[in-house]
Motif scaffolding. Sequence first.
Motif, short mmCIF file in Angstrom:
data_model
loop_
_atom_site.label_atom_id
_atom_site.label_comp_id
_atom_site.label_asym_id
_atom_site.label_seq_id
_atom_site.Cartn_x
_atom_site.Cartn_y
_atom_site.Cartn_z
N GLN A 34 133.50 23.58 -26.09
CA GLN A 34 133.66 24.35 -27.31
C GLN A 34 132.30 24.69 -27.92
OE1 GLN A 34 136.62 25.49 -28.49
NE2 GLN A 34 135.45 26.65 -30.02
N GLY A 35 131.92 25.96 -27.88
CA GLY A 35 130.66 26.40 -28.46
C GLY A 35 129.42 25.97 -27.70
N ARG A 36 129.61 25.37 -26.53
CA ARG A 36 128.47 24.87 -25.77
C ARG A 36 128.72 25.10 -24.28
NH1 ARG A 36 127.90 18.93 -26.38
NH2 ARG A 36 125.67 19.06 -26.77
N ILE A 37 127.65 25.24 -23.55
CA ILE A 37 127.71 25.26 -22.09
C ILE A 37 126.75 24.19 -21.60
CG2 ILE A 37 127.29 26.60 -20.00
CD1 ILE A 37 127.95 29.11 -21.73
N LEU A 38 127.27 23.25 -20.82
CA LEU A 38 126.47 22.19 -20.24
C LEU A 38 126.06 22.63 -18.85
CD1 LEU A 38 128.64 19.10 -21.27
CD2 LEU A 38 126.94 20.35 -22.62
N VAL A 39 124.80 22.38 -18.50
CA VAL A 39 124.25 22.92 -17.26
C VAL A 39 123.47 21.84 -16.52
CG1 VAL A 39 122.86 24.76 -16.23
CG2 VAL A 39 124.00 25.15 -18.43
N ALA A 40 123.59 21.84 -15.21
CA ALA A 40 122.75 21.01 -14.35
C ALA A 40 122.21 21.90 -13.24
CB ALA A 40 123.55 19.85 -13.75
N VAL A 41 120.93 21.76 -12.94
CA VAL A 41 120.28 22.63 -11.96
C VAL A 41 119.59 21.77 -10.91
CG1 VAL A 41 118.67 24.55 -11.60
CG2 VAL A 41 119.90 24.34 -13.77
N SER A 42 119.75 22.14 -9.65
CA SER A 42 119.09 21.43 -8.56
C SER A 42 118.42 22.41 -7.62
CB SER A 42 120.11 20.58 -7.78
OG SER A 42 121.11 21.40 -7.22
N ALA A 43 117.48 21.89 -6.83
CA ALA A 43 116.90 22.65 -5.73
C ALA A 43 117.87 22.50 -4.56
CB ALA A 43 115.53 22.12 -5.37
N ALA A 44 118.56 23.58 -4.20
CA ALA A 44 119.69 23.50 -3.28
C ALA A 44 119.30 22.93 -1.92
CB ALA A 44 120.31 24.88 -3.10
N GLU A 45 118.15 23.34 -1.41
CA GLU A 45 117.76 22.91 -0.07
C GLU A 45 117.50 21.40 0.00
OE1 GLU A 45 116.69 27.22 -0.54
OE2 GLU A 45 116.47 25.40 -1.75
N ARG A 46 117.03 20.82 -1.10
CA ARG A 46 116.70 19.39 -1.11
C ARG A 46 117.74 18.57 -1.87
NH1 ARG A 46 112.35 18.81 -4.36
NH2 ARG A 46 112.27 20.99 -5.02
N GLU A 47 118.73 19.26 -2.49
CA GLU A 47 119.76 18.60 -3.31
C GLU A 47 119.11 17.67 -4.32
OE1 GLU A 47 122.60 16.76 -0.76
OE2 GLU A 47 123.34 18.66 0.03
N THR A 48 118.04 18.18 -4.97
CA THR A 48 117.25 17.40 -5.92
C THR A 48 117.39 17.99 -7.32
OG1 THR A 48 115.64 16.87 -4.18
CG2 THR A 48 114.93 16.60 -6.46
N PRO A 49 117.73 17.18 -8.33
CA PRO A 49 117.84 17.71 -9.68
C PRO A 49 116.50 18.25 -10.17
CG PRO A 49 118.84 15.53 -9.53
CD PRO A 49 118.07 15.75 -8.25
N VAL A 50 116.55 19.39 -10.88
CA VAL A 50 115.33 19.95 -11.46
C VAL A 50 115.46 20.19 -12.97
CG1 VAL A 50 114.48 20.94 -9.32
CG2 VAL A 50 115.97 22.31 -10.77
N LEU A 51 116.66 20.47 -13.48
CA LEU A 51 116.93 20.53 -14.92
C LEU A 51 118.11 19.62 -15.21
CD1 LEU A 51 116.72 24.31 -16.00
CD2 LEU A 51 114.89 22.60 -15.95
N ALA A 52 117.97 18.78 -16.24
CA ALA A 52 119.04 17.87 -16.63
C ALA A 52 119.20 17.92 -18.15
CB ALA A 52 118.73 16.45 -16.17
N ASP A 53 120.30 17.35 -18.64
CA ASP A 53 120.58 17.32 -20.08
C ASP A 53 120.41 18.70 -20.71
OD1 ASP A 53 120.85 14.53 -19.81
OD2 ASP A 53 118.69 14.25 -20.08
N THR A 54 120.92 19.69 -20.01
CA THR A 54 120.71 21.08 -20.41
C THR A 54 121.93 21.61 -21.16
OG1 THR A 54 119.34 21.38 -18.43
CG2 THR A 54 120.12 23.38 -19.54
N VAL A 55 121.69 22.15 -22.34
CA VAL A 55 122.78 22.61 -23.21
C VAL A 55 122.42 23.98 -23.79
CG1 VAL A 55 124.18 22.13 -25.24
CG2 VAL A 55 123.34 20.22 -23.84
N VAL A 56 123.34 24.92 -23.66
CA VAL A 56 123.23 26.21 -24.33
C VAL A 56 124.31 26.23 -25.41
CG1 VAL A 56 123.36 28.72 -24.11
CG2 VAL A 56 122.43 27.35 -22.23
N GLU A 57 123.90 26.30 -26.68
CA GLU A 57 124.85 26.44 -27.78
C GLU A 57 124.99 27.92 -28.10
OE1 GLU A 57 123.67 23.95 -31.02
OE2 GLU A 57 124.27 22.11 -29.96
N HIS A 58 126.22 28.35 -28.35
CA HIS A 58 126.44 29.79 -28.50
C HIS A 58 127.56 30.08 -29.50
CE1 HIS A 58 130.24 29.77 -26.18
NE2 HIS A 58 129.68 28.80 -25.50
N SER A 59 127.61 31.33 -29.90
CA SER A 59 128.67 31.80 -30.80
C SER A 59 129.87 32.26 -29.97
CB SER A 59 128.17 32.94 -31.66
OG SER A 59 127.74 34.03 -30.86
#
Length: 284
Positions: free
Chosen positions: A259-284
């Motif tokens: 609700q009002g937020r998008i939670l995001v996790a990003v990894s380097a696909a080839e290495r299956e390694t996290p690169v962005l964590a605890d990522t939140v986009v708040e929106h209207s």
Amino acid sequence: MPIDAAKALAAEPRSGEISWDRKDVQLYHLGVGAGIPATDPGELRYTLESRLHVLPSFATVAGAGSPGVISSLSMPGIEVDLARVLHGGQSLTLHRPIPVQGTATATGRIAAVYDKGKAAVLVMRTEVADAEGPLWTNDAQIFVRGEGGWGGDRGPSARSNPPSGEPDRVLDRPVREDQALLYRLSGDYNPLHADPEFAKLAGFDRPILHGLCTYGITLKAVVDTLLDGDVSRVRSYATRFAGVVYPGETLRIRAWRRQGRILVAVSAAERETPVLADTVVEHS
């Protein structure tokens, strides 16, 4: 000790005028992967001046990011080796949509200094306002390896539990071989992202992608696929940089609607390694 926390926190804020125009916006958008396919109507909103809107993460480089991270590292109480510096996290609060061109006053200061034992963390806050009022507030969390251990405040723990359940979207975004070279033209000339010898001194096999480039690529993917391409819906955007990306790799972006937020996790696909964590986009 190269970092004097009390002196850094007591230092007078630095203010200066910044300005940007459509070419700066277009260059930034290209630097975070816009324009593919070149004639796609959704991409033309990032590349064609007659349709241009501004991705909110442009705030991290507007006016060449001044007063930016590199200049902030020379503020009173701070004297560090760039080879020991890593961008640990970034948060952005939008007070209103960013205009395609503008002139504003940016005021930067050290908002916090934390002692993590083996590293120091500097929170560098930049507040930007134009004649109509506040535009945005940027907080950059900077890790300086080898500068902790003086017994100071450890600061809050920013880590949270990963989202549960299957993501609503899984998006792959390829990173071009020359992505860092293009992105750095928006103002971040740290040689870590271009000079192989400097990268080796910093402990990397080769130059790495700017964390803020990954940050921009990710926000663009979220806006385009989950916010109907409407940049004005973004209210805030925060992340923790959890790993490095090398130009030529693929970002795998997983997104969960809340609700009002998008939670995001990003990894380097080839290495299956996290690169962005605890990522939140708040929106209207």
